[in-house]
Design an enzyme around this catalytic site. Sequence first.
Site, short mmCIF file in Angstrom:
data_model
loop_
_atom_site.label_atom_id
_atom_site.label_comp_id
_atom_site.label_asym_id
_atom_site.label_seq_id
_atom_site.Cartn_x
_atom_site.Cartn_y
_atom_site.Cartn_z
N SER B 155 -1.43 -9.14 27.81
CA SER B 155 -1.21 -10.09 26.41
C SER B 155 -0.41 -11.34 27.01
O SER B 155 -0.88 -11.68 27.73
CB SER B 155 -0.66 -8.98 25.39
OG SER B 155 -0.71 -9.92 24.22
N ARG B 225 4.81 -7.80 10.82
CA ARG B 225 4.32 -6.74 11.94
C ARG B 225 2.93 -5.86 11.36
O ARG B 225 2.31 -5.61 12.33
CB ARG B 225 5.55 -5.86 11.88
CG ARG B 225 5.44 -4.66 12.68
CD ARG B 225 5.01 -4.97 14.30
NE ARG B 225 5.07 -4.04 15.09
CZ ARG B 225 4.70 -3.96 16.50
NH1 ARG B 225 4.55 -5.56 17.02
NH2 ARG B 225 4.89 -2.96 17.25
N ASP B 319 -10.98 -4.40 22.64
CA ASP B 319 -9.81 -5.41 22.27
C ASP B 319 -10.57 -6.51 21.61
O ASP B 319 -11.41 -7.41 22.21
CB ASP B 319 -9.28 -5.95 23.75
CG ASP B 319 -7.88 -6.95 23.32
OD1 ASP B 319 -7.84 -7.40 22.26
OD2 ASP B 319 -7.38 -6.87 24.25
N HIS B 352 -6.55 -3.66 21.59
CA HIS B 352 -5.52 -4.41 22.50
C HIS B 352 -4.85 -3.69 22.98
O HIS B 352 -4.22 -3.78 24.27
CB HIS B 352 -5.07 -5.54 21.49
CG HIS B 352 -4.31 -6.56 22.28
ND1 HIS B 352 -4.76 -7.27 23.09
CD2 HIS B 352 -2.86 -7.02 22.14
CE1 HIS B 352 -3.69 -8.18 23.73
NE2 HIS B 352 -2.44 -7.91 22.93
N ASP B 353 -4.06 -2.88 22.17
CA ASP B 353 -3.06 -1.88 22.80
C ASP B 353 -3.38 -0.91 23.99
O ASP B 353 -2.42 -0.40 24.75
CB ASP B 353 -2.54 -0.77 21.41
CG ASP B 353 -1.39 -1.20 20.72
OD1 ASP B 353 -0.72 -2.42 21.17
OD2 ASP B 353 -0.84 -0.74 19.67
#
Lengths: 375, 375
Positions: B155, B225, B319, B352-353
């Site tokens: 990232s 968040r 992602d 993405h994680d």
Amino acid sequence: MTPLSTSVGIVTPQRATFTESLALQSGASLPGFELVYETYGSLNAERSNAILICHALNASHHVAGTYEGESESEGWWDNMVGPGKAIDTDRFFVIGVNNLGSCFGSTGPASINLATGRPWGSDFPIVTVEDWVDAQARLADRLGVQRLAAVMGGSLGGMQALAWAIRFPQRIARALVIAAAPNLSAQNIAFNEVARAAIMTDPEFHDGKFYDYGVKPVRGLRVARMIGHITYISDEQMAERFGRQLRDGLNFSFAPEFQIESYLRYQGEKFAEYYDANTYLRITKALDYFDPAAATGGDLARALAPATCGFLVISFTTDWRFSPARSREIVKALVDNRKDVCYAEIDAPHGHDAFLLDTPQYHAIVRAFLDRLAP
Amino acid sequence: MTPLSTSVGIVTPQRATFTESLALQSGASLPGFELVYETYGSLNAERSNAILICHALNASHHVAGTYEGESESEGWWDNMVGPGKAIDTDRFFVIGVNNLGSCFGSTGPASINLATGRPWGSDFPIVTVEDWVDAQARLADRLGVQRLAAVMGGSLGGMQALAWAIRFPQRIARALVIAAAPNLSAQNIAFNEVARAAIMTDPEFHDGKFYDYGVKPVRGLRVARMIGHITYISDEQMAERFGRQLRDGLNFSFAPEFQIESYLRYQGEKFAEYYDANTYLRITKALDYFDPAAATGGDLARALAPATCGFLVISFTTDWRFSPARSREIVKALVDNRKDVCYAEIDAPHGHDAFLLDTPQYHAIVRAFLDRLAP
């Protein structure tokens, strides 16, 4: 030949008062209520040409036309509804209605609760898509319309059309379900929950009783609208319209630098000026709750079995809020039921907002679908 | 044979103080600074086996291992770094560093500004990916490492690896650019801007000087968040993990009802406890600004022309924050330059994680890439 751009002209909102209480899905009931609505065109002698237009999150009964003194229409579907347009008001009697719980005139959280003499605020019950449809049915009764030629809507409006088909199968001839989904995904709910968190944690929300304090949770509303707005536009469209364009060079500060930042802030500010926070919370909940298949163990085909109307389902290729795959779930459930259904997947770059735009192919399909049967 | 699950064991963060000022991209300069870092494994006699790991938004120098008294590692890439792991600390000397402007020990907005004796707060300058890389280069000097065997990150960390390749071509042998993009899209910037709006409009933000008031803009941080979190997980993964599952039936209230709501609220609350709002603002700005091709009229191939290292670019199929298409832009620019580049698109459902998870194929590719050349 009628010019395509003709408007329905000057319109005036009307108000219908219902004194009989309305039983809600939550188990609560609303002791009478008012609905604000507009109509365009004329109801025919057979009372068979009425089309009900259902609105989505931040829209209202003001679908088409202009108010006295305005030069341009602010109707949210003025490109769709008018003489010679896809929903031709020379043929159809069109009804636009503001839903229960909204902030544009129908009974909602900002209305006075007659029991207390103060605004309902957080005491206003949570209403569902089915509750809206029940209230709309009463309006149809009031207007002398037993059977609607069509119920139509985009996004949350499309969900109302779907609920009509299930709930009042004898009362609608056609359902136009546009840019909708049979329920919200976890990601859809997640976006709604973030928007609600922004509103509910704004210190000026005062637990929904902000009217009593003479303030509005504008900061929370702005953030909520900014989040929503991202989901209405496709990534591609945002790239094309804004990309990485700067307003005025990098300034190494937290003032807006990229055009997309200014755009979102502007959208947030404009929205927070006119929209009610309690309405926003309730409308997002109505979205989250909508799930007709929940009553049939997750089987959408069984949920749709009672429907008898003809369906037009439309999706837009770049819509990532309610993607074509979600519309196809509806189509599959209808086909499994051997229902009369047409499906169109419109190639449009705009994302979810495409349902509000006048892509010619899209409007032509709506027109053709309505032409299939005489009203 | 070393067991695969071996940890680097007990680790202790270290601190490096730099008294010479650092010129920043913004034109400002930082009058000396401190960097907190950790190292794992041993630097070889040739000083040729060092790998620098760059962190993303909310991570730190604590990449692997446990702190004294902890039973489990909280290192954010502990599955990647250790004896016998993909980044094998029996072979490599691994450096984890906390970036400038962060809130985990390196000089940042919560640090004391020696000029005033009070926290920097909103006076802390906006730092960029290039500024971080310049500071990291000083740390490499301090550790006696002239040339790094690799710079690696996921990232925002991958962007730092890319910046190293351009900025210090003689000082790195390999760059591992994982789940990254050559710049942020309008949609990426939009999400960052909404998160910033949530923080900056929190009344407890006090224009970034909240330390002086003994408060924290926790409400804004929570919302920020929550928004971020939605973009880290794929739609599919959210559907699989949460779907429309309820915690305890519908309650027709604004208390959490769906599991996804509870999950997001929990993530938001946990984050707001430990993270600094001014850091969040600055790290999102560093993301927005990163755009190496801006210096070459938008030509990424020209921007990457100075690079001499070998590249491994990795993306993950689901992602949607930095999609495989964005990684392929980097690969294309490298291929156009006839650079040495390997590309892997890992089939992973997590979104993405996925770059933080230990998908075997993914780790095997990292290992194989590092095996291609002796350190």
